[in-house]
Enzyme design. Structure first.
Site, PDB file in Angstrom:
ATOM      1  N   VAL A  13       0.828  -1.206   0.000  1.00 16.99           N
ATOM      2  CA  VAL A  13       0.000   0.000   0.000  1.00 16.99           C
ATOM      3  C   VAL A  13       0.869   1.266   0.000  1.00 16.99           C
ATOM      4  CG1 VAL A  13      -1.807   1.279   1.227  1.00 16.99           C
ATOM      5  CG2 VAL A  13      -1.846  -1.230   1.215  1.00 16.99           C
ATOM      6  N   LYS A 100      -6.671  -1.433  10.059  1.00 19.47           N
ATOM      7  CA  LYS A 100      -7.891  -1.782  10.807  1.00 19.47           C
ATOM      8  C   LYS A 100      -7.595  -2.513  12.101  1.00 19.47           C
ATOM      9  CE  LYS A 100      -6.975  -4.669   7.308  1.00 19.47           C
ATOM     10  NZ  LYS A 100      -6.578  -4.431   5.924  1.00 19.47           N
ATOM     11  N   GLU A 122     -10.749   5.820   5.811  1.00 16.90           N
ATOM     12  CA  GLU A 122     -11.608   5.239   4.765  1.00 16.90           C
ATOM     13  C   GLU A 122     -10.995   3.979   4.171  1.00 16.90           C
ATOM     14  OE1 GLU A 122     -14.695   4.568   3.347  1.00 16.90           O
ATOM     15  OE2 GLU A 122     -14.946   6.715   3.702  1.00 16.90           O
ATOM     16  N   VAL A 125     -11.529  -0.169   5.727  1.00 17.76           N
ATOM     17  CA  VAL A 125     -12.631  -1.119   5.495  1.00 17.76           C
ATOM     18  C   VAL A 125     -13.042  -1.029   4.024  1.00 17.76           C
ATOM     19  CG1 VAL A 125     -14.953  -1.846   6.179  1.00 17.76           C
ATOM     20  CG2 VAL A 125     -13.444  -0.778   7.867  1.00 17.76           C
ATOM     21  N   GLY A 179      -0.908  -9.063  -3.451  1.00 16.36           N
ATOM     22  CA  GLY A 179      -0.845  -8.009  -2.427  1.00 16.36           C
ATOM     23  C   GLY A 179      -2.115  -7.862  -1.620  1.00 16.36           C
ATOM     24  N   GLU A 182      -2.789 -10.195   4.450  1.00 17.35           N
ATOM     25  CA  GLU A 182      -2.085  -9.567   5.576  1.00 17.35           C
ATOM     26  C   GLU A 182      -0.775 -10.314   5.836  1.00 17.35           C
ATOM     27  OE1 GLU A 182      -3.395  -6.735   7.295  1.00 17.35           O
ATOM     28  OE2 GLU A 182      -4.687  -6.863   5.565  1.00 17.35           O
ATOM     29  N   ASP A 193      -9.057 -10.424  10.303  1.00 14.28           N
ATOM     30  CA  ASP A 193      -9.084  -9.157   9.556  1.00 14.28           C
ATOM     31  C   ASP A 193     -10.535  -8.692   9.369  1.00 14.28           C
ATOM     32  OD1 ASP A 193      -7.716  -7.123   7.668  1.00 14.28           O
ATOM     33  OD2 ASP A 193      -9.270  -8.031   6.419  1.00 14.28           O
ATOM     34  N   LYS A 197     -12.375  -5.262  10.909  1.00 15.69           N
ATOM     35  CA  LYS A 197     -13.184  -4.311  10.122  1.00 15.69           C
ATOM     36  C   LYS A 197     -14.599  -4.207  10.693  1.00 15.69           C
ATOM     37  CE  LYS A 197     -10.501  -5.242   5.941  1.00 15.69           C
ATOM     38  NZ  LYS A 197     -10.310  -6.220   4.865  1.00 15.69           N
ATOM     39  N   GLY A 293      -5.794  -4.628  -2.206  1.00 14.06           N
ATOM     40  CA  GLY A 293      -4.774  -4.369  -3.223  1.00 14.06           C
ATOM     41  C   GLY A 293      -4.114  -3.017  -3.030  1.00 14.06           C
TER      42      GLY A 293
HETATM   43  P1  NAP Z   1       3.265  -4.619   3.689  1.00 11.72           P
HETATM   44  O1  NAP Z   1       3.332  -4.820   2.227  1.00 11.72           O
HETATM   45  O2  NAP Z   1       3.729  -5.730   4.578  1.00 11.72           O
HETATM   46  O3  NAP Z   1       4.083  -3.282   4.026  1.00 11.72           O
HETATM   47  C1  NAP Z   1       4.407  -2.922   5.330  1.00 11.72           C
HETATM   48  C2  NAP Z   1       5.441  -1.803   5.260  1.00 11.72           C
HETATM   49  O4  NAP Z   1       5.721  -1.346   6.570  1.00 11.72           O
HETATM   50  C3  NAP Z   1       6.785  -2.233   4.661  1.00 11.72           C
HETATM   51  O5  NAP Z   1       7.310  -1.213   3.859  1.00 11.72           O
HETATM   52  C4  NAP Z   1       7.684  -2.449   5.880  1.00 11.72           C
HETATM   53  O6  NAP Z   1       9.062  -2.164   5.652  1.00 11.72           O
HETATM   54  C5  NAP Z   1       7.111  -1.412   6.837  1.00 11.72           C
HETATM   55  N1  NAP Z   1       7.273  -1.825   8.228  1.00 11.72           N
HETATM   56  C6  NAP Z   1       6.644  -2.840   8.868  1.00 11.72           C
HETATM   57  N2  NAP Z   1       7.049  -2.917  10.144  1.00 11.72           N
HETATM   58  C7  NAP Z   1       7.953  -1.930  10.321  1.00 11.72           C
HETATM   59  C8  NAP Z   1       8.734  -1.486  11.418  1.00 11.72           C
HETATM   60  N3  NAP Z   1       8.665  -2.099  12.616  1.00 11.72           N
HETATM   61  N4  NAP Z   1       9.548  -0.432  11.252  1.00 11.72           N
HETATM   62  C9  NAP Z   1       9.612   0.197  10.053  1.00 11.72           C
HETATM   63  N5  NAP Z   1       8.897  -0.174   8.969  1.00 11.72           N
HETATM   64  C10 NAP Z   1       8.088  -1.220   9.100  1.00 11.72           C
HETATM   65  O7  NAP Z   1       1.776  -4.305   4.141  1.00 11.72           O
HETATM   66  P2  NAP Z   1       0.590  -3.644   3.271  1.00 11.72           P
HETATM   67  O8  NAP Z   1      -0.147  -4.718   2.555  1.00 11.72           O
HETATM   68  O9  NAP Z   1       1.112  -2.486   2.513  1.00 11.72           O
HETATM   69  O10 NAP Z   1      -0.413  -3.155   4.432  1.00 11.72           O
HETATM   70  C11 NAP Z   1      -0.106  -2.025   5.218  1.00 11.72           C
HETATM   71  C12 NAP Z   1      -1.305  -1.671   6.085  1.00 11.72           C
HETATM   72  O11 NAP Z   1      -2.435  -1.413   5.258  1.00 11.72           O
HETATM   73  C13 NAP Z   1      -1.748  -2.791   7.044  1.00 11.72           C
HETATM   74  O12 NAP Z   1      -2.255  -2.208   8.217  1.00 11.72           O
HETATM   75  C14 NAP Z   1      -2.881  -3.474   6.270  1.00 11.72           C
HETATM   76  O13 NAP Z   1      -3.808  -4.125   7.122  1.00 11.72           O
HETATM   77  C15 NAP Z   1      -3.512  -2.270   5.609  1.00 11.72           C
HETATM   78  N6  NAP Z   1      -4.276  -2.561   4.399  1.00 11.72           N
HETATM   79  C16 NAP Z   1      -3.751  -3.342   3.417  1.00 11.72           C
HETATM   80  C17 NAP Z   1      -4.485  -3.587   2.278  1.00 11.72           C
HETATM   81  C18 NAP Z   1      -3.959  -4.430   1.169  1.00 11.72           C
HETATM   82  O14 NAP Z   1      -4.739  -4.752   0.246  1.00 11.72           O
HETATM   83  N7  NAP Z   1      -2.687  -4.821   1.167  1.00 11.72           N
HETATM   84  C19 NAP Z   1      -5.770  -3.030   2.141  1.00 11.72           C
HETATM   85  C20 NAP Z   1      -6.294  -2.216   3.173  1.00 11.72           C
HETATM   86  C21 NAP Z   1      -5.523  -1.999   4.291  1.00 11.72           C
HETATM   87  P3  NAP Z   1       9.955  -3.067   4.625  1.00 11.72           P
HETATM   88  O15 NAP Z   1       9.344  -2.814   3.271  1.00 11.72           O
HETATM   89  O16 NAP Z   1      11.329  -2.572   4.751  1.00 11.72           O
HETATM   90  O17 NAP Z   1       9.756  -4.477   5.073  1.00 11.72           O
HETATM   91  N1  HSE Z   2      -5.994  -8.449   3.762  1.00 11.12           N
HETATM   92  C1  HSE Z   2      -7.108  -7.610   3.497  1.00 11.12           C
HETATM   93  C2  HSE Z   2      -8.124  -8.339   2.678  1.00 11.12           C
HETATM   94  C3  HSE Z   2      -6.657  -6.366   2.783  1.00 11.12           C
HETATM   95  O1  HSE Z   2      -7.776  -9.372   2.094  1.00 11.12           O
HETATM   96  O2  HSE Z   2      -9.282  -7.922   2.624  1.00 11.12           O
HETATM   97  C4  HSE Z   2      -7.758  -5.336   2.620  1.00 11.12           C
HETATM   98  O3  HSE Z   2      -8.125  -4.803   3.857  1.00 11.12           O
END
Ligand code: NAP
Ligand code: HSE
Length: 329
Positions: A13, A100, A122, A125, A179, A182, A193, A197, A293
């Site tokens: 993200v 979330k 926003e 969820v 992507g 979680e 998750d 939400k 995503g």
């Molecule tokens: P991700 O790909 O695992 O990215 C996490 C990022 O945070 C990475 O850049 C990581 O650094 C950094 N990070 C994690 N722990 C850290 C720490 N202790 N110190 C410094 N940096 C740290 O996760 P994501 O999918 O982008 O999701 C991020 C957030 O958005 C989560 O809360 C997730 O629930 C939420 N979210 C995700 C989606 C989705 O579709 N993916 C949708 C809605 C909400 P490195 O890159 O160096 O490892």
């Molecule tokens: N891991 C979450 C999902 C990302 O699959 O719905 C979006 O919040």
């Protein structure tokens, strides 16, 4: 004056957030709100991320974040983000988050910002599909009586791929590579998750005291291809459904539920999410759209950033417990 933005996280993200903000710098400046991203916190700044010159913003030094005026948290987890954000929260700086788990489990720490309209979430969820703002409005206007939703894109992806004969393991690996999942993906497949939400929505709409421990949680890990086949023969689809209903108090449940194939929540292929809201006047509302995503989620963060730029406050808690639904006559 230029607003300095710090981004916590540059993964699925966060990378897209950084790119989308840079693509819209001139629009923000045209609103009289020029911004500059001054730092992006990651664990490993040396890992190439295809960001060109923007890679110079990556840092593992959390002290570099202290200078910012606005924070975007997309790193995940419930402990480290709060440690990092505590000074910003204490200083009343605006925060946009997609996290979330943090919202569900540490609302106590975020509430002071929410009460002042400084917290925007926003993206947390249904990702790119706006639900927090529309539902906050419905909570004020229509008085909720129940909510039923498909809130986890990874589970929808796995189940809709299994319907096409793909194995659970392969479908999960695909969801991870896209992507959606979680870290760790047990948060998705074990139902947590969706429960996070649901807790965010329960607190926003039904009861300011709604908490994660009011949600009974069951994931999809025990489902077998035969379960999906049996549902199919009965004209049904299996989806991980999250629902809130009144049982002496507002309670939540997350579970794999059989839905008639023409049910609006059944049409949630791949990572699509859907939500049905019912109100006291008998009305029902359906919200449906992309639910996971990097680019999709980042678009919701950008929407929150523009709402900040236009002076629209973040959603404030309703402040009352919704009335129980009327007894059926
Ligand atoms: P991700 O790909 O695992 O990215 C996490 C990022 O945070 C990475 O850049 C990581 O650094 C950094 N990070 C994690 N722990 C850290 C720490 N202790 N110190 C410094 N940096 C740290 O996760 P994501 O999918 O982008 O999701 C991020 C957030 O958005 C989560 O809360 C997730 O629930 C939420 N979210 C995700 C989606 C989705 O579709 N993916 C949708 C809605 C909400 P490195 O890159 O160096 O490892
Ligand atoms: N891991 C979450 C999902 C990302 O699959 O719905 C979006 O919040």
């Amino acid at each position: 004056m230029t607003t300095k933005i710090a981004i916590l996280g540059c993964g699925t993200v966060g990378r897209q957030v950084l790119l989308q903000i840079h693509a819209h710098l001139s629009r923000l400046a045209a609103l009289g709100r020029p911004v500059e991203v001054t730092g992006v916190l990651v664990r490993d700044p040396s890992r190439p991320r295809g960001l060109g010159a923007l890679e110079g913003l990556l840092t593992a030094d959390a002290s570099a974040l202290g200078e910012a005026d606005l924070y975007i948290e997309v790193m995940g987890g419930t402990v480290r983000p709060l440690e990092l954000l505590a000074p910003a929260i204490a200083a009343g700086k605006p925060l946009i988050t997609a996290n979330k788990a943090l919202l569900a489990e540490r609302w106590d720490a975020l509430l002071p910002l929410a009460e002042r309209g400084l917290l925007r979430y926003e993206a947390s969820v249904m990702a790119a599909t706006p639900v927090i703002a529309p539902l906050a409005q419905l909570g004020r206007s229509a008085g909720p009586t129940s909510l039923e939703a498909v809130l986890n894109g990874t589970c929808s992806y796995i189940l809709s791929r299994m319907e096409r004969g793909v194995s659970y393991r392969t479908a999960l690996a695909e969801a991870q590579s896209l992507g959606y999942a979680e870290d760790p993906p047990t948060l998705d497949v074990d139902g947590w998750d969706a429960a996070h939400k649901l807790t965010v929505l329960g607190r926003l709409l039904f009861d300011p005291g709604f908490s994660l421990d009011r949600v009974a949680v069951q994931g999809i890990g025990d489902l077998h291809p035969e379960d999906l086949a049996a549902a199919d023969r009965a004209g049904q689809a299996l989806r991980l459904v999250a629902e809130i209903s009144f049982e002496g108090g507002w309670r939540g449940r997350v579970w794999p539920k059989r839905l008639p194939k023409d049910h609006p929540l059944a049409w949630t292929p791949l990572s699509r999410n859907a939500l049905l809201f019912s109100g006291t006047d008998g009305g029902t509302w359906l919200l449906s759209g992309p639910g996971a995503g990097g680019a999709a989620t980042a678009s919701a963060i950008l929407g929150d950033l523009f709402s900040w730029a236009q002076g629209i406050p973040g959603p404030r808690p309703l402040g009352w417990v919704a009335a129980p639904p009327p007894e059926p006559s």
